[in-house]
Design a protein around this motif. Structure first.
Motif, mmCIF file in Angstrom:
data_model
loop_
_atom_site.group_PDB
_atom_site.id
_atom_site.type_symbol
_atom_site.label_atom_id
_atom_site.label_comp_id
_atom_site.label_asym_id
_atom_site.label_seq_id
_atom_site.Cartn_x
_atom_site.Cartn_y
_atom_site.Cartn_z
ATOM 1 N N CYS A 1 0.832 -1.200 0.000
ATOM 2 C CA CYS A 1 0.000 0.000 0.000
ATOM 3 C C CYS A 1 0.867 1.249 0.000
ATOM 4 O O CYS A 1 1.756 1.399 0.841
ATOM 5 N N ALA B 1 -3.186 0.949 8.192
ATOM 6 C CA ALA B 1 -3.415 -0.497 8.061
ATOM 7 C C ALA B 1 -4.765 -0.810 7.430
ATOM 8 O O ALA B 1 -4.880 -1.701 6.589
ATOM 9 N N TRP B 2 -5.821 -0.065 7.823
ATOM 10 C CA TRP B 2 -7.157 -0.356 7.298
ATOM 11 C C TRP B 2 -7.234 -0.120 5.799
ATOM 12 O O TRP B 2 -7.949 -0.815 5.082
ATOM 13 N N GLY C 1 -4.630 -0.423 3.768
ATOM 14 C CA GLY C 1 -3.774 -1.384 3.094
ATOM 15 C C GLY C 1 -4.532 -2.575 2.545
ATOM 16 O O GLY C 1 -4.161 -3.142 1.512
ATOM 17 N N GLU C 2 -5.608 -2.970 3.222
ATOM 18 C CA GLU C 2 -6.388 -4.113 2.766
ATOM 19 C C GLU C 2 -7.181 -3.809 1.495
ATOM 20 O O GLU C 2 -7.608 -4.720 0.789
ATOM 21 N N LEU C 3 -7.383 -2.523 1.212
ATOM 22 C CA LEU C 3 -8.177 -2.128 0.045
ATOM 23 C C LEU C 3 -7.327 -1.548 -1.077
ATOM 24 O O LEU C 3 -7.838 -1.313 -2.177
ATOM 25 N N SER C 4 -6.059 -1.310 -0.817
ATOM 26 C CA SER C 4 -5.232 -0.552 -1.756
ATOM 27 C C SER C 4 -5.086 -1.221 -3.111
ATOM 28 O O SER C 4 -4.950 -0.550 -4.136
ATOM 29 N N SER C 5 -5.122 -2.540 -3.158
ATOM 30 C CA SER C 5 -4.929 -3.223 -4.436
ATOM 31 C C SER C 5 -6.069 -2.939 -5.416
ATOM 32 O O SER C 5 -5.915 -3.101 -6.622
#
Length: 385
Positions: free
Chosen positions: A272, A287-288, A290-294
């Protein structure tokens, strides 16, 4: 005679809304309020829109995760249709002018934030913005240049506004927006109905070319400008290979909207990342997020990106609406619409600038396409009236 043949000016609050969108992008969701405008389009245009929407949804059924893909495809398709409806509502390109004021605020913010946090070294590294990526900042500067050039009846303020946009484009140092400026400007010069457009459009191109050539000839140490002369692909060849390989895993429907990130290994391995400007100021990705960044990783080619996410079915729908929109805008002979639609088309070869949601630049493209469809409505009514 149709009411659309008369000059239309939206209410003042709509103009304010358009001006604020670059600063607070979620405001473009107000376009959902005019979705009903699509019913006013000619039958052929509605058939094309229906074909586009249907292919996006059908493609989702052939992805590895059909239910998730169907939901995400529906959201993106509805947003695109809403922006097209907004273009049908606004009717004329002059009603897009207020967006320039918000864009100028973005340019001032970019210069102020970069200089105050990193000094001139930050500008040398490439001018950035807290929430506009460097490439998108350059593209927004190109759109602002077009608006100032084609603003009929504008005053002295066009010169400082256009100058700020040109400086921002140069300081961003991105070659994709430069390609968009060249192709879009030439399209407007060749296809627009007004001779004045053909004359004025050469001004920013001439100034830009003169600046780049001067910096090159004198070997001035201005890194963003010298980068414009770089012929490297920036790793795009690896990204394109990843996107093509991803499509091969699911040729018919692709891997699903917003789900191509993990397949783009060249980009995905970096994890991310926020905008380069924030990263340079040690502002890291939470962090939250990072799970959606892709979900926001792109294939750096619009056609490969759509093929990766929606397969041959979804790409067929995009090509249909894209081709129909280009034809409609070409017949409109409106310089600003021509510049935006053809300029974005050129940039789509090396980037993805039509995938929504964005910070407003892709939504602007779909709005322009809607204006083109609205012009086709005027022609149809004129021929039948």
């Amino acid at each position: 005679m149709s009411s659309r043949s008369h000059t239309f000016t939206p209410p003042r609050q709509v103009s304010w809304l358009i001006a604020l969108i670059p600063i607070f992008p979620p405001l473009y969701l107000a376009a959902f309020g005019v979705l009903g405008q699509l019913r006013t389009l000619p039958l052929t245009a509605r058939y094309v829109l229906f074909f586009f929407a249907t292919t996006q949804l059908v493609a989702a059924l052939f992805t590895p995760r059909p239910l998730l893909s169907l939901g995400l495809a529906a959201v993106r398709t509805l947003l695109i249709l809403a922006m097209i409806a907004a273009g049908v509502y606004l009717r004329e390109s002059r009603n897009l002018r207020p967006v320039l004021w918000g864009q100028l605020v973005i340019f001032v913010t970019a210069w102020g934030y970069t200089l105050s946090t990193q000094g001139w070294a930050g500008v040398q590294d490439r001018l950035g913005h807290p929430y506009y990526y460097v490439v998108s900042l350059g593209l927004v500067a190109v759109v602002a240049l077009w608006i100032t050039v084609f603003w009929r009846g504008g005053g002295w303020w066009r010169w400082p506004a256009g100058g700020l946009a040109l400086l921002t484009l140069l300081a961003a140092g991105s070659r994709g927006p430069l390609l968009a400026l060249g192709v879009g400007s030439l399209a407007a010069a060749l296809l627009a109905g007004r001779r004045g457009a053909r004359r004025w459009i050469l001004l920013p191109l001439g100034l830009l070319l003169a600046t780049v050539l001067t910096v090159s000839a004198l070997q001035l140490p201005i890194a963003p400008i010298t980068r414009l002369l770089n012929d490297q692909t920036g790793g795009r060849n690896f990204i394109w290979a990843d996107a093509y390989a991803a499509w091969q895993t699911s040729p018919l429907g692709g891997v699903g909207a917003f789900q191509g990130g993990p397949y783009l290994t060249y980009l995905y391995k970096d994890g991310c990342q926020l905008t380069p400007t924030l990263e340079a100021n040690q502002v890291t990705c939470p962090a939250w997020l990072g799970e959606l960044s892709s979900a926001w990783l792109i294939a750096h080619n619009a056609w490969l990106h759509w093929l990766m996410e929606t397969g041959v079915v979804g790409l067929a729908g995009l090509l249909a609406i894209y081709g129909y929109g280009l034809r409609a805008v070409t017949k409109s002979r409106d310089a600003l619409l021509l510049a935006i639609l053809f300029g974005y088309t050129a940039m789509n070869v090396v980037d993805v600038v039509i995938a929504s949601p964005s910070q407003h630049f892709s939504e602007l493209w779909w709005t322009v396409l809607g204006m083109g469809l609205g012009h086709s409505q005027d022609r149809d009514r004129g021929e039948n009236g």
